[in-house]
Motif scaffolding. Structure first.
Motif, PDB file in Angstrom:
ATOM      1  N   UNK A   4       8.701  48.829 -49.257  1.00 58.12           N
ATOM      2  CA  UNK A   4       8.969  49.988 -48.403  1.00 58.12           C
ATOM      3  C   UNK A   4       7.763  50.399 -47.593  1.00 58.12           C
ATOM      4  N   UNK A   5       6.580  50.373 -48.216  1.00 55.71           N
ATOM      5  CA  UNK A   5       5.363  50.764 -47.506  1.00 55.71           C
ATOM      6  C   UNK A   5       5.041  49.783 -46.381  1.00 55.71           C
ATOM      7  N   UNK A   6       5.209  48.497 -46.647  1.00 55.94           N
ATOM      8  CA  UNK A   6       4.829  47.471 -45.657  1.00 55.94           C
ATOM      9  C   UNK A   6       5.839  47.341 -44.523  1.00 55.94           C
ATOM     10  N   UNK A   7       7.123  47.400 -44.850  1.00 53.72           N
ATOM     11  CA  UNK A   7       8.151  47.078 -43.855  1.00 53.72           C
ATOM     12  C   UNK A   7       9.159  48.205 -43.631  1.00 53.72           C
ATOM     13  N   UNK A   8       8.870  49.390 -44.139  1.00 53.97           N
ATOM     14  CA  UNK A   8       9.778  50.505 -43.930  1.00 53.97           C
ATOM     15  C   UNK A   8      11.139  50.226 -44.548  1.00 53.97           C
ATOM     16  N   UNK A   9      12.187  50.390 -43.760  1.00 55.78           N
ATOM     17  CA  UNK A   9      13.552  50.159 -44.257  1.00 55.78           C
ATOM     18  C   UNK A   9      13.976  48.693 -44.112  1.00 55.78           C
ATOM     19  N   UNK A  10      13.062  47.843 -43.663  1.00 59.93           N
ATOM     20  CA  UNK A  10      13.415  46.472 -43.293  1.00 59.93           C
ATOM     21  C   UNK A  10      13.969  45.604 -44.402  1.00 59.93           C
ATOM     22  N   UNK A  11      13.732  45.964 -45.679  1.00 57.42           N
ATOM     23  CA  UNK A  11      14.246  45.144 -46.787  1.00 57.42           C
ATOM     24  C   UNK A  11      15.299  45.883 -47.620  1.00 57.42           C
ATOM     25  N   UNK A  12      15.853  46.961 -47.082  1.00 57.29           N
ATOM     26  CA  UNK A  12      16.916  47.673 -47.807  1.00 57.29           C
ATOM     27  C   UNK A  12      18.122  46.781 -48.064  1.00 57.29           C
TER      28      UNK A  12
END
Length: 427
Positions: A46-54
């Motif tokens: 979450x810290x690195x890619x925001x919502x990108x891996x939800x």
């Protein structure tokens, strides 16, 4: 009263009681899956890619459920753990290959989890984490030797409820819900090495090798503890498999919901604030500020410790079950050490091995992340072995996998293999 509102209410209450009564090993396995390595990995994602891996949390619910259900079915139908089945029906080479993969993954994971727990205690006490690794290791070992895993579960399962704080923190962080929904249902996959490594870590910490062996062995232990024979008659097996399906799906779903909200919360807080690289437990804890305020670190540490006290015994225990089953030794997490000396010796060696890795140096949060990467790389061949066993009629009889389980199992192995291969070849 037949058909009256009161009778319908009693019927619903009875159905609810039966539903919760069916929950057992799968629910515990799901809780243990969100171990310190999982918390750190989801936080880093979450810290690195925001919502990108939800989107990964949505993907892994059916995949993880299928793999764990195959393991549960192997244990219930054969009355044996996974390594014991391999020893009886397959070559020694395949048996020890599977055990070696498990031992490597578990010792690395134990090291990372013990280091994470020590850092949590450091935040609470102010003492250096290097001083705390040995006491934390000794505490877990003493609980396993002098108490039982059932006692550990009764004590520490309540601390894992702290992880549900991520649900509240995620809502209070007021994320952009349009972005959240888009990231959940319309994944955008990057072939950047850092993204792929994080993807492998997320898959590895969610679909972990130690859970495969633990699920099968724990199903057998649960049946023995209840005084029921594992195996025929057919109606009894079918009923047990039905209950196992409910248990596993509920446990894995809860685990993935927590994972989803850890990614969402850290994406809405740490990533949004420009904190893209988590190096300490204190930094990871800041994601809980929307709900805990100044107590964010304390809340995070309690959740991390509770998850560790549930997860580390399963890591050490699954390794011990595998080796003891391979060697046909006496085994059982609730047996006394004087009865199952070799079983407990493997637990001790795995724990001490993890502790030694910790003292060799390394950042605790980074170790938790790298343990997840190792799991992601080693899981696919073990899933292939599980598919082989669960389709073997000499082991499973008429209860071999159906098309859906085989499809999901093969998909899991292919997705995890593709992610690992892409990570190695990414520029």
């Amino acid at each position: 009263m037949n058909g009256s509102p009161a009778s319908r209410l009693f019927a619903r209450a009875g159905s609810a009681r039966r539903f919760f009564r069916d929950l057992g090993p799968g629910l515990i396995t799901g809780a243990a899956d969100d171990d310190p390595s999982g918390i750190a990995t989801y936080s880093s994602a979450g810290a690195s890619f925001g919502f990108g891996l939800l989107w990964t949390a949505l993907l892994t619910i059916p995949l993880m459920s299928a793999v764990q259900l195959m393991c549960a079915r192997i244990g219930l139908v054969s009355g044996r753990g996974l390594a014991s089945v391999l020893r009886r029906h397959y070559s020694a080479r395949l048996l020890w290959f599977a055990c070696l993969l498990l031992l490597v993954a578990n010792v690395v994971n134990i090291a990372a989890d013990l280091g994470g727990m020590a850092e949590a205690v450091e935040l609470l006490s102010g003492l250096p984490s290097l001083w705390l690794i040995m006491p934390v290791t000794a505490t877990v070992l003493c609980l396993l030797i002098f108490a039982s895993y059932r006692v550990i579960v009764r004590i520490f399962k309540w601390l894992t409820l702290v992880l549900f704080a991520y649900v509240g923190a995620g809502l209070l962080a007021h994320p952009n819900w349009a972005q959240v929904l888009e990231a959940t249902f319309l994944p955008r996959i990057s072939f950047d090495r850092s993204y792929l490594m994080t993807l492998v870590a997320v898959l590895g910490t969610t679909i972990s090798p130690y859970l495969f062996f633990w699920q099968a062995a724990h199903e057998v232990e649960e049946q023995k503890a209840l005084g029921r024979e594992v195996g025929p008659p057919r109606e009894t097996v079918r009923e047990k498999l039905r209950k196992a399906r409910t248990d596993v799906v509920v446990g894995m779903s809860i685990s993935n919901v927590i994972a989803y909200f850890i990614i969402l919360t850290t994406g809405a807080t740490l990533h949004a604030a420009g904190q893209r690289d988590i190096q300490t437990a204190g930094q990871a804890a800041q994601a809980l500020r929307p709900i805990a305020g100044a107590l964010a670190e304390e809340l995070f540490c309690l959740g991390l410790l509770g998850a560790g006290f549930l997860g580390v015994p399963i890591l050490a225990g699954s390794a011990a079950y595998a080796v003891a089953e391979a060697g046909a030794w006496r085994r059982g997490i609730d047996r006394r050490p004087r009865i199952a000396k070799k079983f407990y010796a493997v637990i001790a060696v795995a724990m001490v091995g993890g502790m030694v890795i910790d003292y060799a140096g390394g950042n605790a949060i980074q170790m938790l992340f790298w343990a997840a990467v190792v799991n992601g790389v080693l899981a696919p061949p073990l899933i292939a072995i599980i598919l082989l066993v669960s389709n073997n009629r000499s082991v499973m009889g008429e209860h071999t996998n159906g098309r859906v389980l085989n499809f999901l199992g093969i998909t899991t192995a292919l997705v995890m293999s593709a992610a690992a291969i892409a990570m190695f070849f990414a520029g």
